[in-house]
Design a protein around this motif. Structure first.
Motif, short mmCIF file in Angstrom:
data_model
loop_
_atom_site.label_atom_id
_atom_site.label_comp_id
_atom_site.label_asym_id
_atom_site.label_seq_id
_atom_site.Cartn_x
_atom_site.Cartn_y
_atom_site.Cartn_z
N PHE A 95 0.93 -1.02 0.00
CA PHE A 95 -0.07 0.12 0.00
C PHE A 95 0.72 1.19 -0.12
CE2 PHE A 95 -2.73 -3.26 1.79
CZ PHE A 95 -3.91 -2.95 0.95
N ARG A 96 1.87 1.22 0.85
CA ARG A 96 2.88 2.46 0.78
C ARG A 96 3.41 2.67 -0.40
NH1 ARG A 96 6.43 2.22 6.30
NH2 ARG A 96 5.33 3.49 7.33
N VAL A 97 3.85 1.80 -1.07
CA VAL A 97 4.61 1.80 -2.49
C VAL A 97 3.52 2.34 -3.53
CG1 VAL A 97 5.44 0.66 -4.49
CG2 VAL A 97 6.56 0.27 -2.04
N ALA A 98 2.34 1.72 -3.47
CA ALA A 98 1.25 2.09 -4.27
C ALA A 98 0.87 3.66 -4.05
CB ALA A 98 -0.02 1.27 -4.08
N MET A 99 1.00 4.05 -2.92
CA MET A 99 0.76 5.57 -2.67
C MET A 99 1.86 6.17 -2.99
SD MET A 99 -2.54 5.68 -1.23
CE MET A 99 -2.27 7.07 -0.51
N GLY A 100 3.16 5.79 -2.69
CA GLY A 100 4.37 6.41 -3.29
C GLY A 100 4.30 6.64 -4.99
N VAL A 101 3.96 5.67 -5.50
CA VAL A 101 3.84 5.89 -7.07
C VAL A 101 2.96 6.87 -7.33
CG1 VAL A 101 3.31 4.76 -9.20
CG2 VAL A 101 4.53 3.53 -7.61
N VAL A 102 1.79 6.90 -6.84
CA VAL A 102 0.71 7.90 -7.25
C VAL A 102 1.28 9.35 -6.49
CG1 VAL A 102 -1.59 8.79 -6.35
CG2 VAL A 102 -1.16 6.40 -7.01
N ALA A 132 14.80 3.82 -7.70
CA ALA A 132 14.12 3.00 -6.75
C ALA A 132 14.35 3.96 -5.19
CB ALA A 132 15.16 1.79 -6.43
N ASP A 133 15.44 4.57 -4.96
CA ASP A 133 15.65 5.36 -3.89
C ASP A 133 14.63 6.22 -3.77
OD1 ASP A 133 18.05 3.95 -3.04
OD2 ASP A 133 19.29 5.28 -4.14
N ALA A 134 14.35 7.07 -4.84
CA ALA A 134 13.28 8.00 -4.81
C ALA A 134 11.83 7.57 -4.63
CB ALA A 134 13.14 8.88 -6.14
N LEU A 135 11.53 6.34 -5.00
CA LEU A 135 10.20 5.78 -4.68
C LEU A 135 10.08 5.28 -3.37
CD1 LEU A 135 7.25 4.71 -5.54
CD2 LEU A 135 8.65 2.73 -6.36
N LEU A 136 11.18 4.45 -2.71
CA LEU A 136 11.26 4.25 -1.48
C LEU A 136 11.11 5.18 -0.44
CD1 LEU A 136 13.53 1.06 -1.75
CD2 LEU A 136 11.16 1.10 -1.71
N LYS A 137 11.77 6.35 -0.93
CA LYS A 137 11.75 7.63 0.07
C LYS A 137 10.43 8.28 0.20
CE LYS A 137 13.93 11.96 0.96
NZ LYS A 137 14.99 12.89 0.59
N ALA A 138 9.70 8.31 -1.03
CA ALA A 138 8.27 8.81 -1.14
C ALA A 138 7.46 7.75 -0.49
CB ALA A 138 7.88 9.01 -2.68
N SER A 139 7.65 6.44 -0.51
CA SER A 139 6.74 5.43 0.00
C SER A 139 6.81 5.46 1.47
CB SER A 139 7.04 4.16 -0.50
OG SER A 139 6.93 4.12 -1.90
#
Length: 171
Positions: A95-102, A132-139
Motif C-alpha cells: 500500500f505504501r509503494v502504491a501510494m508512493g507511485v501515485v 528506486a531510492d526516490a520511490l522508496l523515500k516517497a513510500s
C-alpha cells in the motif's frame, strides 16, 4: 516465519495469513482495492477528486500492481527492493509503494485534462519511476499502521461479502 513476523500480503497476490481466504473469486483483491481507494482519498484528495470526476477507478492500474506485486510495472531492481521490504515489514509496504507511485505522479494526474488524458497518465503510472531510492523515500514518508490497514480490510471485507450475498439473492 518467526512468531514476531506476520506476513499477510495483498490477498490477490499471495496470502500467508494463518486464516486462508478464498482467492477463486478475487474477493481479496476487491477488498485491497477498496482499502487503497480509501487511502488514496485520504492521502491524495486532489488526485482522488480527479479520478472521481473523470470516472477512473483504481482498478484501472492498481489491480495489476497488487496481483504482480509491481513486477509488471517497475524496473527489476526496484521490484526486488520492494519485495525485500515486504518480507521485512509485511503487506503494508504494498500500500505504501502504491501510494508512493501515485504521489510521485500527483502533479501529472491532477493536471490531466479529460478522462482520456487521465487514462494515458494512469497507464504510465510506475513506468516513469526509474530511481528506486526516490520511490522508496516517497513510500516510506507515508505513514500507515498495520492495525489501520487490518481494520480497513476487515470492515471492507464485511461490506464486500454483504454485497455478494445481496447480489446472489437478486440473481
Amino acid at each position: 516465519c518467526p512468531p514476531h513476523i506476520h506476513l499477510n500480503l495483498p490477498l490477490c497476490s499471495l496470502s500467508l495469513s494463518p486464516v486462508p481466504l478464498p482467492l477463486q473469486d478475487l474477493i481479496g483483491c476487491t477488498v485491497d482495492l477498496r482499502v487503497f481507494s480509501e487511502l488514496l482519498a485520504a492521502k491524495y484528495p486532489k488526485v482522488w477528486r480527479k479520478f472521481t470526476e473523470s470516472g477512473v477507478t483504481v482498478e484501472f492500474f492498481a489491480l495489476e500492481w497488487f496481483i504482480s506485486i509491481f513486477s509488471k510495472t517497475l524496473p527489476s531492481e526496484t521490484v526486488l527492493r520492494i519485495w525485500d521490504c515486504i518480507f521485512f515489514e509485511g503487506y503494508k509496504i504494498v500500500f505504501r509503494v502504491a501510494m508512493g507511485v501515485v504521489g510521485l505522479a500527483e502533479a501529472q494526474l491532477v493536471a490531466a485534462g479529460d478522462q482520456t488524458d487521465l487514462l494515458e497518465v494512469v497507464q504510465l503510472l510506475g513506468r516513469h519511476v526509474l530511481e528506486a531510492d526516490a520511490l522508496l523515500k516517497a513510500s516510506f514518508a507515508i505513514q500507515l499502521k498495520r492495525e489501520e490497514i487490518q481494520g480497513m480490510r476487515l470492515r471492507l471485507r464485511a461490506e464486500v461479502e454483504k454485497e455478494r450475498r445481496e447480489r446472489s439473492l437478486r440473481g
